[in-house]
Motif scaffolding. Structure first.
Motif, PDB file in Angstrom:
ATOM      1  N   GLY A  96      39.976  42.276  28.313  1.00 30.74           N
ATOM      2  CA  GLY A  96      40.183  41.478  29.518  1.00 30.74           C
ATOM      3  C   GLY A  96      39.838  40.012  29.381  1.00 30.74           C
ATOM      4  N   LEU A  97      39.532  39.557  28.170  1.00 31.36           N
ATOM      5  CA  LEU A  97      39.191  38.148  27.959  1.00 31.36           C
ATOM      6  C   LEU A  97      40.472  37.311  27.874  1.00 31.36           C
ATOM      7  N   PRO A  98      40.490  36.147  28.519  1.00 29.72           N
ATOM      8  CA  PRO A  98      41.700  35.310  28.537  1.00 29.72           C
ATOM      9  C   PRO A  98      42.089  34.797  27.148  1.00 29.72           C
ATOM     10  N   LEU A  99      43.402  34.788  26.899  1.00 30.05           N
ATOM     11  CA  LEU A  99      43.944  34.244  25.654  1.00 30.05           C
ATOM     12  C   LEU A  99      44.554  32.863  25.849  1.00 30.05           C
ATOM     13  N   GLU A 100      44.743  32.441  27.093  1.00 31.38           N
ATOM     14  CA  GLU A 100      45.362  31.157  27.399  1.00 31.38           C
ATOM     15  C   GLU A 100      44.359  30.306  28.181  1.00 31.38           C
ATOM     16  N   PRO A 101      44.584  28.972  28.216  1.00 34.78           N
ATOM     17  CA  PRO A 101      43.663  28.096  28.961  1.00 34.78           C
ATOM     18  C   PRO A 101      43.579  28.511  30.434  1.00 34.78           C
ATOM     19  N   TYR A 102      42.364  28.560  30.957  1.00 34.29           N
ATOM     20  CA  TYR A 102      42.139  28.979  32.339  1.00 34.29           C
ATOM     21  C   TYR A 102      40.950  28.202  32.902  1.00 34.29           C
ATOM     22  N   GLY A 103      40.837  28.201  34.215  1.00 30.05           N
ATOM     23  CA  GLY A 103      39.707  27.545  34.863  1.00 30.05           C
ATOM     24  C   GLY A 103      39.471  28.139  36.235  1.00 30.05           C
ATOM     25  N   VAL A 104      38.236  27.996  36.710  1.00 27.28           N
ATOM     26  CA  VAL A 104      37.817  28.496  38.015  1.00 27.28           C
ATOM     27  C   VAL A 104      37.024  27.381  38.693  1.00 27.28           C
ATOM     28  N   SER A 105      37.148  27.269  40.004  1.00 32.19           N
ATOM     29  CA  SER A 105      36.416  26.235  40.731  1.00 32.19           C
ATOM     30  C   SER A 105      34.920  26.321  40.454  1.00 32.19           C
ATOM     31  N   ARG A 106      34.295  25.166  40.535  1.00 31.89           N
ATOM     32  CA  ARG A 106      32.859  24.989  40.284  1.00 31.89           C
ATOM     33  C   ARG A 106      32.485  25.280  38.835  1.00 31.89           C
ATOM     34  N   THR A 122      33.322  25.525  50.501  1.00 37.83           N
ATOM     35  CA  THR A 122      33.717  25.525  51.904  1.00 37.83           C
ATOM     36  C   THR A 122      34.801  24.481  52.120  1.00 37.83           C
ATOM     37  N   LEU A 123      35.892  24.917  52.686  1.00 36.45           N
ATOM     38  CA  LEU A 123      36.991  24.027  53.047  1.00 36.45           C
ATOM     39  C   LEU A 123      36.822  23.692  54.514  1.00 36.45           C
ATOM     40  N   SER A 124      36.656  22.399  54.803  1.00 41.74           N
ATOM     41  CA  SER A 124      36.435  21.970  56.185  1.00 41.74           C
ATOM     42  C   SER A 124      37.745  21.516  56.811  1.00 41.74           C
ATOM     43  N   GLU A 125      37.681  21.204  58.081  1.00 39.88           N
ATOM     44  CA  GLU A 125      38.872  20.762  58.796  1.00 39.88           C
ATOM     45  C   GLU A 125      39.456  19.472  58.227  1.00 39.88           C
ATOM     46  N   VAL A 126      38.608  18.603  57.694  1.00 41.04           N
ATOM     47  CA  VAL A 126      39.110  17.319  57.206  1.00 41.04           C
ATOM     48  C   VAL A 126      39.691  17.429  55.804  1.00 41.04           C
ATOM     49  N   GLY A 127      39.499  18.546  55.149  1.00 38.32           N
ATOM     50  CA  GLY A 127      40.074  18.738  53.825  1.00 38.32           C
ATOM     51  C   GLY A 127      39.052  18.529  52.723  1.00 38.32           C
ATOM     52  N   THR A 128      39.444  18.930  51.550  1.00 36.23           N
ATOM     53  CA  THR A 128      38.563  18.888  50.399  1.00 36.23           C
ATOM     54  C   THR A 128      39.394  18.540  49.174  1.00 36.23           C
ATOM     55  N   ALA A 129      38.766  17.890  48.207  1.00 34.00           N
ATOM     56  CA  ALA A 129      39.404  17.631  46.925  1.00 34.00           C
ATOM     57  C   ALA A 129      38.473  18.165  45.839  1.00 34.00           C
ATOM     58  N   LEU A 130      39.047  18.796  44.838  1.00 36.27           N
ATOM     59  CA  LEU A 130      38.226  19.285  43.739  1.00 36.27           C
ATOM     60  C   LEU A 130      39.011  19.275  42.439  1.00 36.27           C
ATOM     61  N   ARG A 131      38.273  19.357  41.330  1.00 38.45           N
ATOM     62  CA  ARG A 131      38.866  19.379  40.000  1.00 38.45           C
ATOM     63  C   ARG A 131      38.519  20.705  39.340  1.00 38.45           C
ATOM     64  N   VAL A 132      39.492  21.243  38.623  1.00 37.92           N
ATOM     65  CA  VAL A 132      39.285  22.446  37.840  1.00 37.92           C
ATOM     66  C   VAL A 132      39.704  22.113  36.416  1.00 37.92           C
ATOM     67  N   ARG A 133      38.818  22.379  35.477  1.00 40.31           N
ATOM     68  CA  ARG A 133      39.098  22.094  34.070  1.00 40.31           C
ATOM     69  C   ARG A 133      39.492  23.376  33.372  1.00 40.31           C
ATOM     70  N   LEU A 134      40.657  23.329  32.727  1.00 35.15           N
ATOM     71  CA  LEU A 134      41.098  24.473  31.939  1.00 35.15           C
ATOM     72  C   LEU A 134      40.334  24.489  30.626  1.00 35.15           C
ATOM     73  N   ALA A 135      39.910  25.660  30.227  1.00 32.34           N
ATOM     74  CA  ALA A 135      39.227  25.831  28.940  1.00 32.34           C
ATOM     75  C   ALA A 135      40.065  26.776  28.100  1.00 32.34           C
ATOM     76  N   ARG A 136      39.988  26.597  26.836  1.00 31.24           N
ATOM     77  CA  ARG A 136      40.768  27.409  25.914  1.00 31.24           C
ATOM     78  C   ARG A 136      40.303  28.847  25.952  1.00 31.24           C
ATOM     79  N   GLY A 137      41.256  29.766  26.005  1.00 28.94           N
ATOM     80  CA  GLY A 137      40.955  31.191  25.892  1.00 28.94           C
ATOM     81  C   GLY A 137      40.658  31.515  24.441  1.00 28.94           C
ATOM     82  N   LEU A 138      40.803  32.737  24.044  1.00 27.87           N
ATOM     83  CA  LEU A 138      40.471  33.187  22.701  1.00 27.87           C
ATOM     84  C   LEU A 138      41.603  33.024  21.696  1.00 27.87           C
ATOM     85  N   SER A 139      42.690  32.418  22.106  1.00 29.42           N
ATOM     86  CA  SER A 139      43.841  32.261  21.217  1.00 29.42           C
ATOM     87  C   SER A 139      43.447  31.538  19.928  1.00 29.42           C
TER      88      SER A 139
END
Length: 141
Positions: A96-106, A122-139
């Motif tokens: 079940g380990l990823p073979l392709e680049p993947y990322g999860v919030s935080r 938490t997503l508020s009424e005014v909105g939110t911005a975030l970054r997710v960095r993809l990391a290399r899987g086991l490929s």
């Protein structure tokens, strides 16, 4: 009758009181060659059935911006992956380990299996911005 109208109006105010929010997600760490990047907004868990709102786009090396609009305020997590071989799914090993680049919030999931509690925000009424960095899987590519 008057009481029923007041109750109905009160319920309507509760239903429409919270405005829908927007979420900007920037995916960093996209690799060459150009391929599809998938991003999903999850609520309550990270399993596929909990990630009902998703987007995908062709992307090349660097970053790609995704906008989710009309999202009800609440607690969410974002998962993303880059489909390098174009089969429309995140390839995994037999364990079940990823073979392709993947990322999860935080940034969770780098040293252990990601979980919703650690990845959520938490997503508020005014909105939110975030970054997710993809990391290399086991490929081995």
């Amino acid at each position: 009758m008057k009481r029923e109208v007041c109750i109905t109006l009160s319920l309507a105010c509760l239903t429409f009181g919270a405005e829908a929010a927007s979420l900007e997600v920037v995916i960093d760490g996209i690799e060459s060659p150009p391929s599809t990047v998938y991003v999903a907004l999850c609520q309550g868990g990270l399993a596929e059935n909990s990630c009902r709102s998703g987007q995908d786009a062709l992307a090349s090396a660097g970053s790609r911006r995704f906008i989710f609009e009309g999202i009800e305020p609440g607690t969410y997590a974002v998962v993303a992956y880059q489909d390098l071989n174009g089969n429309g799914r995140l390839d995994r090993t037999g364990l079940g380990l990823p073979l392709e680049p993947y990322g999860v919030s935080r940034g969770v999931g780098r040293r252990s299996r990601p979980d919703f509690a650690s990845a959520s925000f938490t997503l508020s009424e005014v909105g939110t911005a975030l970054r997710v960095r993809l990391a290399r899987g086991l490929s081995t590519r």
